[in-house]
Design a protein around this motif. Sequence first.
Motif, PDB file in Angstrom:
ATOM      1  N   LEU A  35      22.802 -20.025 -12.629  1.00  0.00           N
ATOM      2  CA  LEU A  35      23.379 -20.756 -11.503  1.00  0.00           C
ATOM      3  C   LEU A  35      24.874 -20.445 -11.388  1.00  0.00           C
ATOM      4  O   LEU A  35      25.388 -20.234 -10.283  1.00  0.00           O
ATOM      5  N   ILE A  36      25.550 -20.391 -12.507  1.00  0.00           N
ATOM      6  CA  ILE A  36      26.980 -20.075 -12.498  1.00  0.00           C
ATOM      7  C   ILE A  36      27.205 -18.656 -11.986  1.00  0.00           C
ATOM      8  O   ILE A  36      28.085 -18.417 -11.151  1.00  0.00           O
ATOM      9  N   LEU A  37      26.424 -17.711 -12.459  1.00  0.00           N
ATOM     10  CA  LEU A  37      26.587 -16.331 -11.996  1.00  0.00           C
ATOM     11  C   LEU A  37      26.296 -16.206 -10.505  1.00  0.00           C
ATOM     12  O   LEU A  37      26.984 -15.460  -9.800  1.00  0.00           O
ATOM     13  N   ASP A  38      25.308 -16.934 -10.018  1.00  0.00           N
ATOM     14  CA  ASP A  38      25.047 -16.918  -8.575  1.00  0.00           C
ATOM     15  C   ASP A  38      26.228 -17.512  -7.813  1.00  0.00           C
ATOM     16  O   ASP A  38      26.539 -17.063  -6.711  1.00  0.00           O
ATOM     17  N   GLY A  39      26.898 -18.495  -8.378  1.00  0.00           N
ATOM     18  CA  GLY A  39      28.096 -19.041  -7.748  1.00  0.00           C
ATOM     19  C   GLY A  39      29.229 -18.016  -7.702  1.00  0.00           C
ATOM     20  O   GLY A  39      29.936 -17.906  -6.702  1.00  0.00           O
ATOM     21  N   PHE A  40      29.393 -17.251  -8.775  1.00  0.00           N
ATOM     22  CA  PHE A  40      30.411 -16.197  -8.780  1.00  0.00           C
ATOM     23  C   PHE A  40      30.073 -15.098  -7.771  1.00  0.00           C
ATOM     24  O   PHE A  40      30.955 -14.440  -7.252  1.00  0.00           O
ATOM     25  N   GLN A  41      28.809 -14.928  -7.493  1.00  0.00           N
ATOM     26  CA  GLN A  41      28.382 -13.883  -6.567  1.00  0.00           C
ATOM     27  C   GLN A  41      28.728 -14.203  -5.120  1.00  0.00           C
ATOM     28  O   GLN A  41      28.836 -13.298  -4.299  1.00  0.00           O
ATOM     29  N   ALA A  42      28.954 -15.463  -4.782  1.00  0.00           N
ATOM     30  CA  ALA A  42      29.233 -15.861  -3.399  1.00  0.00           C
ATOM     31  C   ALA A  42      30.311 -14.965  -2.793  1.00  0.00           C
ATOM     32  O   ALA A  42      31.401 -14.824  -3.334  1.00  0.00           O
ATOM     33  N   GLY A  43      29.975 -14.339  -1.670  1.00  0.00           N
ATOM     34  CA  GLY A  43      30.901 -13.452  -0.981  1.00  0.00           C
ATOM     35  C   GLY A  43      30.902 -12.027  -1.503  1.00  0.00           C
ATOM     36  O   GLY A  43      31.618 -11.173  -0.983  1.00  0.00           O
ATOM     37  N   LEU A  44      30.120 -11.765  -2.526  1.00  0.00           N
ATOM     38  CA  LEU A  44      30.055 -10.433  -3.129  1.00  0.00           C
ATOM     39  C   LEU A  44      28.598  -9.980  -3.182  1.00  0.00           C
ATOM     40  O   LEU A  44      27.687 -10.744  -2.896  1.00  0.00           O
ATOM     41  N   SER A  45      28.376  -8.761  -3.615  1.00  0.00           N
ATOM     42  CA  SER A  45      27.002  -8.292  -3.795  1.00  0.00           C
ATOM     43  C   SER A  45      26.553  -8.617  -5.219  1.00  0.00           C
ATOM     44  O   SER A  45      27.365  -8.686  -6.143  1.00  0.00           O
ATOM     45  N   TRP A  46      25.248  -8.801  -5.389  1.00  0.00           N
ATOM     46  CA  TRP A  46      24.714  -9.133  -6.715  1.00  0.00           C
ATOM     47  C   TRP A  46      24.945  -8.003  -7.702  1.00  0.00           C
ATOM     48  O   TRP A  46      25.159  -8.233  -8.884  1.00  0.00           O
ATOM     49  N   ILE A  47      24.953  -6.766  -7.233  1.00  0.00           N
ATOM     50  CA  ILE A  47      25.156  -5.628  -8.134  1.00  0.00           C
ATOM     51  C   ILE A  47      26.524  -5.743  -8.817  1.00  0.00           C
ATOM     52  O   ILE A  47      26.678  -5.357  -9.976  1.00  0.00           O
ATOM     53  N   THR A  48      27.513  -6.291  -8.127  1.00  0.00           N
ATOM     54  CA  THR A  48      28.842  -6.485  -8.720  1.00  0.00           C
ATOM     55  C   THR A  48      28.751  -7.418  -9.922  1.00  0.00           C
ATOM     56  O   THR A  48      29.313  -7.137 -10.985  1.00  0.00           O
ATOM     57  N   ILE A  49      28.034  -8.504  -9.771  1.00  0.00           N
ATOM     58  CA  ILE A  49      27.869  -9.462 -10.867  1.00  0.00           C
ATOM     59  C   ILE A  49      27.047  -8.845 -11.990  1.00  0.00           C
ATOM     60  O   ILE A  49      27.370  -8.982 -13.167  1.00  0.00           O
ATOM     61  N   LEU A  50      25.990  -8.160 -11.617  1.00  0.00           N
ATOM     62  CA  LEU A  50      25.114  -7.555 -12.613  1.00  0.00           C
ATOM     63  C   LEU A  50      25.873  -6.562 -13.498  1.00  0.00           C
ATOM     64  O   LEU A  50      25.702  -6.551 -14.721  1.00  0.00           O
ATOM     65  N   LYS A  51      26.744  -5.778 -12.894  1.00  0.00           N
ATOM     66  CA  LYS A  51      27.525  -4.802 -13.657  1.00  0.00           C
ATOM     67  C   LYS A  51      28.565  -5.471 -14.550  1.00  0.00           C
ATOM     68  O   LYS A  51      28.980  -4.890 -15.551  1.00  0.00           O
TER      69      LYS A  51
END
Length: 191
Positions: A35-51
Amino acid sequence: MKRCEWAGPEQIYKDYHDTEWGVPEYNSRALWEKLILDGFQAGLSWITILKKRDNFRAAFEGFDPNVIAGWGEEDVLRLLDNEGIIRHRGKIEATINNARAWQKIEQREGFDTFMWRYVDGVPLLNTWPTQADVPPKTALSEQISRDLKKEGFKFVGPTIVYAWMEACGLINDHLVTCPQRNECAAMALKI
């Protein structure tokens, strides 16, 4: 059969799709981390968070909400200096706040129990033929978002919550053409 259209050409994306996304998650801490990582993803692409996920895990002490709940301004400043993560003060402060909100729910009933009750302990199985058919949010994600906010959570809008529900397997949104759809459905437990 072909995998979901969003799992682009990069191997990290394919691996995430094939081994994690949509797999029912029943661990309270892991549900909170996602849930926290999905919050950080807001406004960005998921690949950015995944990397950057490994960097996030290191910076946030393995996403242990019991540790993070005790953090303060010094920790916010340390994280704002960390180039390996998304350096957004609001999202960092929300993470600390959300750790405290998680603790209250965890102590009261268990965060896993709190979240899985929205689907009666069994993942919802959708039958989307194409990615264009998958909604960005639903009435259920709107309700969960409101309830999380009442519990004190931040950065948990209905679109974030819906993406989190998909990632954690509360909703199985693998397309009907995707082989992972049936695999994830088979992993579901009644809790």
